[in-house]
Design a protein around this motif. Structure first.
Motif, PDB file in Angstrom:
ATOM      1  N   TYR A   1      -2.022  -7.885   7.928  1.00  0.00           N
ATOM      2  CA  TYR A   1      -0.911  -7.020   8.343  1.00  0.00           C
ATOM      3  C   TYR A   1       0.110  -7.012   7.211  1.00  0.00           C
ATOM      4  CZ  TYR A   1      -2.456  -6.812  13.246  1.00  0.00           C
ATOM      5  OH  TYR A   1      -3.165  -6.570  14.413  1.00  0.00           O
TER       6      TYR A   1
ATOM      7  N   LYS B   1       4.010  -4.857  16.595  1.00  0.00           N
ATOM      8  CA  LYS B   1       2.689  -4.249  16.475  1.00  0.00           C
ATOM      9  C   LYS B   1       1.582  -5.266  16.735  1.00  0.00           C
ATOM     10  CE  LYS B   1      -0.495  -1.895  13.353  1.00  0.00           C
ATOM     11  NZ  LYS B   1      -1.087  -1.160  14.493  1.00  0.00           N
TER      12      LYS B   1
ATOM     13  N   GLU C   1       1.844  -0.795   6.670  1.00  0.00           N
ATOM     14  CA  GLU C   1       2.197  -0.456   8.054  1.00  0.00           C
ATOM     15  C   GLU C   1       3.548   0.261   8.129  1.00  0.00           C
ATOM     16  OE1 GLU C   1       0.125  -0.922  10.433  1.00  0.00           O
ATOM     17  OE2 GLU C   1      -1.285  -2.428   9.647  1.00  0.00           O
TER      18      GLU C   1
END
Length: 318
Positions: free
Chosen positions: A158, A175, A163
């Motif tokens: 991530y 998220k 993102e």
């Protein structure tokens, strides 16, 4: 491994945890410098670009200021577009600087071995491991540098610049929680491990993710009231690499015992790390530079006194 660090490991492998999230910088990976921006000087030296460090810092600040308000982070390309705009640098030179920055990061990033042990313990106990980072460096680069340093088999990376959500705002953790709730995993079955008190700990807790704080090695060094003043004068010079290396070696384990009222933590081996090693390195470096200046083509290292300078010379020659 210190007892407090082992408690983190035991928590990670416990039955209550299903997903383990790790921060990257100063947690899984460390740079041997006092401040991350110190590496920019190395980039400038490799390319032969004076004042690159200051210009690179300005370009990043400007890119962050000018990013869309609804995006939490920027990319390395955004930074160099701003660099080109601000300083009217050619596209070819921008590409060279960007590639050199990536190469310098790749060359200098190394694992924090104690945290790597926890990482592999999580995998060995069939935990789902994810990596969560606020960073502008591109995903393929981070994947390669993680692999080089022994980090693989994680489920997902991530990354804030991909993102457009950051740990610092909490939205990246939001998220993660959403992704795992869709799989039937609740936030309290996730644990995040990182060095930043606000971004890694406070923001994750807002979303009911369990957390464990692992202070960065350089911040631990700065907290030592006798040791850090001894090194402080070197922190803003080229010796930032020596200070960073000392910090990373002494405090690889974030809770390693160290007597704050001592220069050396009452460990004899630390005298070599903190005083004798740097002294011999600087002596050998001076000797080589002086030999080049004087046109001396052959150096004879006489044993036994010359043994350590010889070994340092061989490392420098590599």
């Amino acid at each position: 491994m210190h007892q407090r660090t082992r408690e983190i490991l035991n928590k990670v492998i416990s039955d209550e945890i299903k997903v383990v999230s790790f921060d990257i910088f100063d947690t899984l990976l460390v740079r041997p410098v006092v401040a991350p921006t110190d590496l920019f000087k190395r980039v400038g030296l490799r390319v032969g670009f004076d004042n690159f460090k200051d210009m690179r810092i300005i370009a990043e600040q400007s890119a962050r200021k000018n990013k869309p308000f609804f995006e939490d982070d920027i990319t390395l390309d955004d930074i160099y577009k701003e660099f080109s705009r601000l300083f009217e640098v050619s596209a070819d030179l921008v590409d060279r600087l960007k590639e050199t920055e990536l190469q310098v990061e790749f060359d200098y990033l190394c694992p924090r071995k104690t945290i790597r042990e926890i990482y592999h313990a999580a995998l060995d106990h069939n935990k789902e491991v994810i990596i969560t980072s606020d960073m502008y460096l591109p995903k393929p680069f981070l994947e390669s540098v993680l692999k080089k340093n022994g980090y693989s088999n994680y489920k997902k990376l991530y990354l804030s610049c991909e993102e457009k959500l950051a740990k610092g705002t909490g939205r990246l953790f939001e998220k993660i929680v959403s992704d795992y709730e869709a799989k039937g995993i609740s936030p309290n079955e996730i644990i995040h491990i990182g060095d930043n008190q606000k971004a890694d700990i406070e923001q994750a807790k807002k979303y009911h993710i369990q957390t464990r704080h692992v202070p960065s090695a350089i911040n631990i060094l700065k907290s030592k009231k006798k040791l850090y003043p001894l090194l402080q004068n070197h922190a803003s010079t080229d010796n930032t690499f020596l200070v960073g290396y000392i910090a990373n070696t002494l405090f690889d384990d974030p809770y390693a015992s160290f007597d704050i009222n001592s220069f050396f933590g009452k460990e004899i081996k630390n005298i070599a790390l903190i005083i004798f090693g740097p002294l011999m390195l600087m002596f050998t470096k001076w000797m080589l530079e002086d030999a080049i200046k004087e046109g001396i083509e052959k150096l004879c290292f006489v044993y036994r006194d010359g043994y350590i300078p010889l070994k340092i010379y061989e490392k420098l020659a590599e």
